[in-house]
Write a protein that holds these residues in place. Structure first.
Motif, PDB file in Angstrom:
ATOM      1  N   MET A   1     -25.621   6.949 -36.991  1.00 31.94           N
ATOM      2  CA  MET A   1     -25.844   6.831 -35.555  1.00 31.94           C
ATOM      3  C   MET A   1     -26.018   8.207 -34.917  1.00 31.94           C
ATOM      4  O   MET A   1     -25.549   9.210 -35.435  1.00 31.94           O
ATOM      5  CB  MET A   1     -24.682   6.087 -34.895  1.00 31.94           C
ATOM      6  CG  MET A   1     -23.389   6.870 -34.836  1.00 31.94           C
ATOM      7  SD  MET A   1     -22.086   6.015 -33.929  1.00 31.94           S
ATOM      8  CE  MET A   1     -21.566   4.831 -35.139  1.00 31.94           C
ATOM      9  N   ALA A   2     -26.697   8.222 -33.776  1.00 31.09           N
ATOM     10  CA  ALA A   2     -26.838   9.460 -33.013  1.00 31.09           C
ATOM     11  C   ALA A   2     -25.508   9.755 -32.324  1.00 31.09           C
ATOM     12  O   ALA A   2     -24.822   8.844 -31.852  1.00 31.09           O
ATOM     13  CB  ALA A   2     -27.951   9.324 -31.994  1.00 31.09           C
ATOM     14  N   LEU A   3     -25.156  11.026 -32.291  1.00 31.69           N
ATOM     15  CA  LEU A   3     -23.911  11.455 -31.664  1.00 31.69           C
ATOM     16  C   LEU A   3     -24.219  12.418 -30.534  1.00 31.69           C
ATOM     17  O   LEU A   3     -25.243  13.105 -30.545  1.00 31.69           O
ATOM     18  CB  LEU A   3     -23.019  12.158 -32.702  1.00 31.69           C
ATOM     19  CG  LEU A   3     -22.623  11.347 -33.921  1.00 31.69           C
ATOM     20  CD1 LEU A   3     -21.878  12.230 -34.920  1.00 31.69           C
ATOM     21  CD2 LEU A   3     -21.782  10.152 -33.520  1.00 31.69           C
ATOM     22  N   PHE A   4     -23.315  12.489 -29.565  1.00 34.63           N
ATOM     23  CA  PHE A   4     -23.425  13.477 -28.506  1.00 34.63           C
ATOM     24  C   PHE A   4     -22.492  14.621 -28.870  1.00 34.63           C
ATOM     25  O   PHE A   4     -21.289  14.425 -29.045  1.00 34.63           O
ATOM     26  CB  PHE A   4     -23.063  12.870 -27.154  1.00 34.63           C
ATOM     27  CG  PHE A   4     -24.088  11.893 -26.677  1.00 34.63           C
ATOM     28  CD1 PHE A   4     -25.226  12.332 -26.027  1.00 34.63           C
ATOM     29  CD2 PHE A   4     -23.937  10.545 -26.919  1.00 34.63           C
ATOM     30  CE1 PHE A   4     -26.202  11.425 -25.608  1.00 34.63           C
ATOM     31  CE2 PHE A   4     -24.891   9.630 -26.506  1.00 34.63           C
ATOM     32  CZ  PHE A   4     -26.030  10.076 -25.851  1.00 34.63           C
TER      33      PHE A   4
ATOM     34  N   ALA B   1      -8.666  18.677 -28.275  1.00 32.67           N
ATOM     35  CA  ALA B   1      -9.813  18.323 -29.110  1.00 32.67           C
ATOM     36  C   ALA B   1     -10.061  16.834 -28.876  1.00 32.67           C
ATOM     37  O   ALA B   1      -9.145  16.020 -29.000  1.00 32.67           O
ATOM     38  CB  ALA B   1      -9.523  18.601 -30.576  1.00 32.67           C
ATOM     39  N   ALA B   2     -11.276  16.493 -28.523  1.00 26.21           N
ATOM     40  CA  ALA B   2     -11.608  15.109 -28.187  1.00 26.21           C
ATOM     41  C   ALA B   2     -12.934  14.752 -28.862  1.00 26.21           C
ATOM     42  O   ALA B   2     -13.326  15.383 -29.845  1.00 26.21           O
ATOM     43  CB  ALA B   2     -11.690  14.961 -26.660  1.00 26.21           C
ATOM     44  N   TYR B   3     -13.614  13.768 -28.343  1.00 25.29           N
ATOM     45  CA  TYR B   3     -14.918  13.370 -28.872  1.00 25.29           C
ATOM     46  C   TYR B   3     -15.653  12.612 -27.785  1.00 25.29           C
ATOM     47  O   TYR B   3     -15.051  12.136 -26.818  1.00 25.29           O
ATOM     48  CB  TYR B   3     -14.770  12.509 -30.142  1.00 25.29           C
ATOM     49  CG  TYR B   3     -14.058  11.200 -29.887  1.00 25.29           C
ATOM     50  CD1 TYR B   3     -14.766  10.020 -29.660  1.00 25.29           C
ATOM     51  CD2 TYR B   3     -12.666  11.147 -29.839  1.00 25.29           C
ATOM     52  CE1 TYR B   3     -14.112   8.829 -29.394  1.00 25.29           C
ATOM     53  CE2 TYR B   3     -12.008   9.963 -29.578  1.00 25.29           C
ATOM     54  CZ  TYR B   3     -12.736   8.805 -29.357  1.00 25.29           C
ATOM     55  OH  TYR B   3     -12.090   7.632 -29.080  1.00 25.29           O
ATOM     56  N   VAL B   4     -16.959  12.497 -27.932  1.00 27.20           N
ATOM     57  CA  VAL B   4     -17.773  11.724 -26.998  1.00 27.20           C
ATOM     58  C   VAL B   4     -18.011  10.364 -27.627  1.00 27.20           C
ATOM     59  O   VAL B   4     -18.553  10.264 -28.729  1.00 27.20           O
ATOM     60  CB  VAL B   4     -19.121  12.423 -26.710  1.00 27.20           C
ATOM     61  CG1 VAL B   4     -19.959  11.583 -25.742  1.00 27.20           C
ATOM     62  CG2 VAL B   4     -18.883  13.818 -26.143  1.00 27.20           C
ATOM     63  N   SER B   5     -17.581   9.329 -26.933  1.00 27.01           N
ATOM     64  CA  SER B   5     -17.751   7.977 -27.454  1.00 27.01           C
ATOM     65  C   SER B   5     -19.240   7.628 -27.541  1.00 27.01           C
ATOM     66  O   SER B   5     -20.063   8.133 -26.775  1.00 27.01           O
ATOM     67  CB  SER B   5     -17.028   6.976 -26.557  1.00 27.01           C
ATOM     68  OG  SER B   5     -17.486   7.113 -25.218  1.00 27.01           O
ATOM     69  N   VAL B   6     -19.548   6.770 -28.492  1.00 28.34           N
ATOM     70  CA  VAL B   6     -20.919   6.280 -28.653  1.00 28.34           C
ATOM     71  C   VAL B   6     -20.883   4.763 -28.763  1.00 28.34           C
ATOM     72  O   VAL B   6     -19.885   4.181 -29.192  1.00 28.34           O
ATOM     73  CB  VAL B   6     -21.624   6.884 -29.894  1.00 28.34           C
ATOM     74  CG1 VAL B   6     -21.851   8.373 -29.714  1.00 28.34           C
ATOM     75  CG2 VAL B   6     -20.855   6.618 -31.161  1.00 28.34           C
TER      76      VAL B   6
ATOM     77  N   LEU C   1     -24.038  18.505 -23.311  1.00 28.80           N
ATOM     78  CA  LEU C   1     -24.113  17.678 -24.518  1.00 28.80           C
ATOM     79  C   LEU C   1     -25.552  17.513 -24.978  1.00 28.80           C
ATOM     80  O   LEU C   1     -26.469  17.427 -24.171  1.00 28.80           O
ATOM     81  CB  LEU C   1     -23.520  16.292 -24.245  1.00 28.80           C
ATOM     82  CG  LEU C   1     -22.053  16.260 -23.846  1.00 28.80           C
ATOM     83  CD1 LEU C   1     -21.635  14.845 -23.478  1.00 28.80           C
ATOM     84  CD2 LEU C   1     -21.182  16.817 -24.956  1.00 28.80           C
ATOM     85  N   ALA C   2     -25.728  17.460 -26.276  1.00 30.18           N
ATOM     86  CA  ALA C   2     -27.034  17.187 -26.869  1.00 30.18           C
ATOM     87  C   ALA C   2     -26.905  15.944 -27.744  1.00 30.18           C
ATOM     88  O   ALA C   2     -25.905  15.784 -28.449  1.00 30.18           O
ATOM     89  CB  ALA C   2     -27.496  18.370 -27.714  1.00 30.18           C
ATOM     90  N   ARG C   3     -27.897  15.078 -27.694  1.00 29.82           N
ATOM     91  CA  ARG C   3     -27.919  13.891 -28.557  1.00 29.82           C
ATOM     92  C   ARG C   3     -28.491  14.328 -29.901  1.00 29.82           C
ATOM     93  O   ARG C   3     -29.618  14.828 -29.965  1.00 29.82           O
ATOM     94  CB  ARG C   3     -28.770  12.803 -27.930  1.00 29.82           C
ATOM     95  CG  ARG C   3     -28.758  11.498 -28.677  1.00 29.82           C
ATOM     96  CD  ARG C   3     -29.573  10.459 -27.897  1.00 29.82           C
ATOM     97  NE  ARG C   3     -29.469   9.157 -28.499  1.00 29.82           N
ATOM     98  CZ  ARG C   3     -30.249   8.704 -29.480  1.00 29.82           C
ATOM     99  NH1 ARG C   3     -31.210   9.479 -29.972  1.00 29.82           N
ATOM    100  NH2 ARG C   3     -30.084   7.499 -29.972  1.00 29.82           N
ATOM    101  N   VAL C   4     -27.693  14.152 -30.957  1.00 31.90           N
ATOM    102  CA  VAL C   4     -28.087  14.618 -32.288  1.00 31.90           C
ATOM    103  C   VAL C   4     -28.127  13.429 -33.239  1.00 31.90           C
ATOM    104  O   VAL C   4     -27.142  12.708 -33.389  1.00 31.90           O
ATOM    105  CB  VAL C   4     -27.093  15.687 -32.813  1.00 31.90           C
ATOM    106  CG1 VAL C   4     -27.502  16.162 -34.193  1.00 31.90           C
ATOM    107  CG2 VAL C   4     -26.991  16.851 -31.833  1.00 31.90           C
ATOM    108  N   GLN C   5     -29.287  13.252 -33.867  1.00 27.76           N
ATOM    109  CA  GLN C   5     -29.445  12.192 -34.867  1.00 27.76           C
ATOM    110  C   GLN C   5     -29.103  12.766 -36.233  1.00 27.76           C
ATOM    111  O   GLN C   5     -29.647  13.781 -36.639  1.00 27.76           O
ATOM    112  CB  GLN C   5     -30.883  11.676 -34.867  1.00 27.76           C
ATOM    113  CG  GLN C   5     -31.130  10.526 -35.823  1.00 27.76           C
ATOM    114  CD  GLN C   5     -30.448   9.246 -35.380  1.00 27.76           C
ATOM    115  OE1 GLN C   5     -30.519   8.866 -34.217  1.00 27.76           O
ATOM    116  NE2 GLN C   5     -29.769   8.585 -36.299  1.00 27.76           N
ATOM    117  N   HIS C   6     -28.172  12.115 -36.933  1.00 28.59           N
ATOM    118  CA  HIS C   6     -27.747  12.586 -38.255  1.00 28.59           C
ATOM    119  C   HIS C   6     -28.280  11.648 -39.330  1.00 28.59           C
ATOM    120  O   HIS C   6     -27.609  10.687 -39.699  1.00 28.59           O
ATOM    121  CB  HIS C   6     -26.221  12.662 -38.336  1.00 28.59           C
ATOM    122  CG  HIS C   6     -25.642  13.740 -37.497  1.00 28.59           C
ATOM    123  ND1 HIS C   6     -25.587  15.053 -37.900  1.00 28.59           N
ATOM    124  CD2 HIS C   6     -25.111  13.712 -36.245  1.00 28.59           C
ATOM    125  CE1 HIS C   6     -25.043  15.786 -36.952  1.00 28.59           C
ATOM    126  NE2 HIS C   6     -24.740  15.013 -35.933  1.00 28.59           N
TER     127      HIS C   6
END
Length: 193
Positions: A98-101, A42-47, A89-94
């Motif tokens: 900040m927007a996350l991938f 389990a990881a994450y996409v840095s922003v 990946l999709a860029r999602v604005q919450h």
């Protein structure tokens, strides 16, 4: 206040600094025995100016590791989906955040993280006890609590810049220590608790 100080240092980094650090971070992380034997990570996409993770995600996929990435839910909990390359990946604005991938494919549910052999965590700092300072949103506190409730014991590893391994960070009763920190210049191991 402490979070603001670490973020201020990161905000002075250039895109080249972030990219170079991300490449070095991937090289160091791949030296971790826990990642060498992992089947699911389990990881994450840095922003922004977070230490870059894409090189590491792609290297794990090249090793046939199943990589799970988070998708932020409205209550700040995390759902998970599979990483199938940068194109997945999709860029999602919450809202005002900040927007996350996030993974654009099927959602696997918040409990999917319990199948991970290793969980790579974002953070702003870690101390010699392995206590991680996060951004304060609580998303990963929920993940760690979910792992504990499920009796899952993946290796917890935080990805940071060299200057973010410090003497002490504040910790609360619910905080859980990480096993290791990876920085562009090396690996830092902490006592098992």
């Amino acid at each position: 206040m402490l979070r603001q100080e670490f973020l201020a240092v990161r905000n002075r980094l250039t895109a080249d600094d972030v990219r170079e650090a991300g490449d070095a971070l991937a090289d160091r992380a791949l030296e971790l025995p826990e990642l060498a034997h992992a089947r699911t990570v389990a990881a994450y996409v840095s922003v922004g100016t977070e230490p870059g993770t894409l090189a590491l995600l792609d290297a794990l996929r090249a090793r046939d590791v199943r990589v799970l990435l988070p998708a932020l839910l409205p209550d700040n909990d995390l759902d998970w989906g599979a990483y199938d390359g940068e194109g997945s990946l999709a860029r999602v604005q919450h809202g005002g955040k900040m927007a996350l991938f996030e993974p654009s494919g099927e959602r696997l549910g918040p409990d999917a993280v319990t199948a991970a052999d290793v969980v790579l965590l974002p953070g702003l700092a870690v101390d010699g006890r392995g206590m991680r300072l996060g951004r304060g949103g609580g998303s990963y506190d929920r993940v760690l609590a979910r792992l504990e409730r499920a009796g899952a014991h993946p290796a917890l590893v935080v990805l940071l810049y060299d200057s973010e391994v410090v003497d002490h960070v504040p910790a609360e009763a619910h905080d859980r220590p990480v096993r290791a920190a990876v920085t562009p210049s090396g690996l830092h191991r902490f006592p098992e608790n």
